[in-house]
Design an enzyme around this catalytic site. Structure first.
Site, PDB file in Angstrom:
ATOM      1  N   ILE A 139       0.841  -1.199   0.000  1.00  0.00           N
ATOM      2  CA  ILE A 139       0.000   0.000   0.000  1.00  0.00           C
ATOM      3  C   ILE A 139       0.876   1.249   0.000  1.00  0.00           C
ATOM      4  CG2 ILE A 139      -1.645   1.371   1.360  1.00  0.00           C
ATOM      5  CD1 ILE A 139      -2.943  -1.305   2.185  1.00  0.00           C
ATOM      6  N   ASP A 175       3.828   1.571  -1.086  1.00  0.00           N
ATOM      7  CA  ASP A 175       4.547   1.676  -2.358  1.00  0.00           C
ATOM      8  C   ASP A 175       3.636   2.068  -3.509  1.00  0.00           C
ATOM      9  OD1 ASP A 175       6.917   1.030  -1.119  1.00  0.00           O
ATOM     10  OD2 ASP A 175       6.915  -1.072  -1.770  1.00  0.00           O
ATOM     11  N   GLN A 226     -15.909  -0.559  16.353  1.00  0.00           N
ATOM     12  CA  GLN A 226     -17.141  -0.891  15.655  1.00  0.00           C
ATOM     13  C   GLN A 226     -18.348  -0.339  16.414  1.00  0.00           C
ATOM     14  OE1 GLN A 226     -17.073  -5.141  15.026  1.00  0.00           O
ATOM     15  NE2 GLN A 226     -15.253  -5.016  13.748  1.00  0.00           N
ATOM     16  N   LYS A 261     -19.828   2.537  16.181  1.00  0.00           N
ATOM     17  CA  LYS A 261     -19.722   3.940  16.586  1.00  0.00           C
ATOM     18  C   LYS A 261     -20.058   4.885  15.435  1.00  0.00           C
ATOM     19  CE  LYS A 261     -16.258   2.957  20.100  1.00  0.00           C
ATOM     20  NZ  LYS A 261     -14.891   3.189  20.581  1.00  0.00           N
ATOM     21  N   ALA A 317     -23.185  -4.915   8.445  1.00  0.00           N
ATOM     22  CA  ALA A 317     -22.603  -4.287   7.251  1.00  0.00           C
ATOM     23  C   ALA A 317     -23.655  -4.095   6.166  1.00  0.00           C
ATOM     24  CB  ALA A 317     -21.443  -5.130   6.725  1.00  0.00           C
ATOM     25  N   ILE A 318     -24.494  -5.087   5.953  1.00  0.00           N
ATOM     26  CA  ILE A 318     -25.532  -4.990   4.926  1.00  0.00           C
ATOM     27  C   ILE A 318     -26.464  -3.813   5.218  1.00  0.00           C
ATOM     28  CG2 ILE A 318     -27.548  -6.158   3.920  1.00  0.00           C
ATOM     29  CD1 ILE A 318     -25.941  -8.823   4.437  1.00  0.00           C
ATOM     30  N   TYR A 356     -24.723  -0.643   4.123  1.00  0.00           N
ATOM     31  CA  TYR A 356     -24.705  -0.517   2.668  1.00  0.00           C
ATOM     32  C   TYR A 356     -26.096  -0.169   2.127  1.00  0.00           C
ATOM     33  CZ  TYR A 356     -20.244  -2.913   3.387  1.00  0.00           C
ATOM     34  OH  TYR A 356     -19.000  -3.266   3.829  1.00  0.00           O
TER      35      TYR A 356
END
Length: 180
Positions: free
Chosen positions: A56, A58, A102, A104, A138-139, A142
């Site tokens: 990352i 680089d 998590q 928050k 997470a769903i 999203y």
């Protein structure tokens, strides 16, 4: 790379000093259980984590940001746009928040910020992701920021002795404009 300021968080560049914080989540099975990459399913060696961060730093392809505390810039997690296709103008979103950070609101804010960056700065037309069907938290994020369910890969993942479906979700620039 410029920093992107949010209400609670800042998206900033990676630093070598982030290695210790990255190590905390890459060896935490509760944090990595829903990540799609085989790299994170099993315990990762210190050397593997160093190589990951070195790639990352680089300039590994993609738009890679640390999710940081707005005031201290301390590492909270990371959000990345990967597999950027400048012809078709799409990219895959990946995000991880360390366990202690998590629930928050950092994840939702980071997703909203990376969508804005992807559509406005990178001129993308579509941002997509894959998510384990059991990753309800997470769903919900999203769904709330405007991603649409585009497909389902049935029994695509094997976690904790059970098969799980993988959901494919995406958002188009025009859809994002109506949600923001």
């Amino acid at each position: 790379m410029n920093r992107i300021q949010g209400e609670k968080i800042t998206l900033r560049e990676y630093r070598w000093e982030d290695l210790a914080e990255i190590r905390k989540w890459v060896v935490d099975s509760d944090t990595t259980r829903f990540l799609g990459s085989n790299v994170f399913i099993k315990p990762q060696s210190w050397e593997q984590t160093e190589n990951y961060l070195r790639n990352i730093l680089d300039g590994d392809a993609g738009a890679n940001f640390v999710i940081a505390d707005k005031e201290s810039l301390a590492y909270l997690g990371q959000v990345n746009l990967m597999k950027i296709d400048s012809i078709a103008r799409h990219a895959e979103l990946g995000i991880v928040i360390s366990r202690e950070n998590q629930s928050k609101g950092y994840g939702r804010e980071a997703v909203e910020m990376i969508l804005k960056y992807g559509f406005e700065q990178l001129n993308l037309n579509r941002i997509y992701l894959t998510v384990d069907s059991a990753n309800v938290r997470a769903i919900r994020v999203y769904d709330n920021v405007g991603f649409r369910h585009e497909g389902r890969l049935r029994e695509n993942r094997y976690i904790d002795g059970q098969y799980h479906d993988t959901l494919i979700m995406g958002i188009l620039r025009d859809e994002w404009r109506t949600v923001k």
